[in-house]
Design an enzyme around this catalytic site. Sequence first.
Site, PDB file in Angstrom:
ATOM      1  CE  LYS A 111       9.288 -32.730 -34.025  1.00 46.83           C
ATOM      2  NZ  LYS A 111       8.781 -32.197 -32.736  1.00 46.83           N
ATOM      3  CE  LYS A 194      -0.897 -34.003 -37.681  1.00 44.94           C
ATOM      4  NZ  LYS A 194      -0.324 -34.706 -36.506  1.00 44.94           N
ATOM      5  CE  LYS A 197       1.983 -25.958 -33.649  1.00 40.41           C
ATOM      6  NZ  LYS A 197       2.145 -25.827 -32.183  1.00 40.41           N
TER       7      LYS A 197
END
Length: 331
Positions: A111, A194, A197
């Site tokens: 991240k 994957k 969102k």
Amino acid sequence: MNRIFSGIQPTNQLHLGNYLGALRNWVRLQDTAENFFCVVDLHALTVPQDPESLRRSTREVTAAFIAAGIDPERSVIFAQSTVPGHAELGWLLGTLTPMGWLNRMTQFKEKSGKHREESGLGLYSYPVLMAADILLYKGTHVPVGEDQKQHVELARDIAGAFNRRYGVEYFPLPEPVIQGQAARIMSLRDGSKKMSKSDESDYSRINLTDDADAIALKFRKAKSDSDNLPDTKDGLTGRPEAENLITIYAALSEQSVDQVVAQFAGSQFSKLKTELADLAVEKLAPIGARMRELMSDQAELDRLLKLGTERAAAVANPILRGAQDLMGLVR
């Protein structure tokens, strides 16, 4: 009885992968365990958030929990920040978590990327807060995806470190629970990634708030290849889009992948997409409709969240006080 803790961040919209990988399994756990299902808004703050959007998303995720079938009378549904013990225990546990353990956590590396030096402390240390989330309720089992399993293992390590430090078996060592064949649903635009969102393309996912027309359109536009569908499961190898759509159909219809492969053997993608769209509309449209109904009554959602907060705090506060006593804090 086992005690379950799990949570979802209120960032962007929940999608099909969240439903199949988490929410549907949570609903089934209501008959077998004591459940705490949390909207982890403190975790969301590890990256910048618009305050109004965060408040709306917290309520929307709560609505998704209920619309998917989680009963707020049988399970505890609440927002993480409304139980201060999460942050308090997070600090206490952080005092005995070695830096080396956090340095091994892969999600921070992913991240933070090239901006590691500019990343906030919360992004680095949030696995300790996740451990506190679980241990604050003496959770015994944590339903997670494979990508979160490392965090549950860290929670076990931290619980063990606390118990050894103070010479008591105070916190249980929580077990990760990886459930269901559909724990990993991939993007409709790229079967190697994957479903997310945060993907820029709304066509990459089926949002739980999508209506029937949007669901059907997204499956029609889903990426495919030029070959007919295989007649064996092995034929899905190297065909990520085919594998993904077959996996989604199997999960929604509660069949095995082998059964679905046999059903569509030799068919064109268009047949699978059409039948998958119909099945998804049947399963998901009622959830979206119920979410919209719940979101139209903010007062009722807030009432249910307050109820969940009171129930969560009743369990959490004595456990926090016990940890404070063991650590020598004056209350």
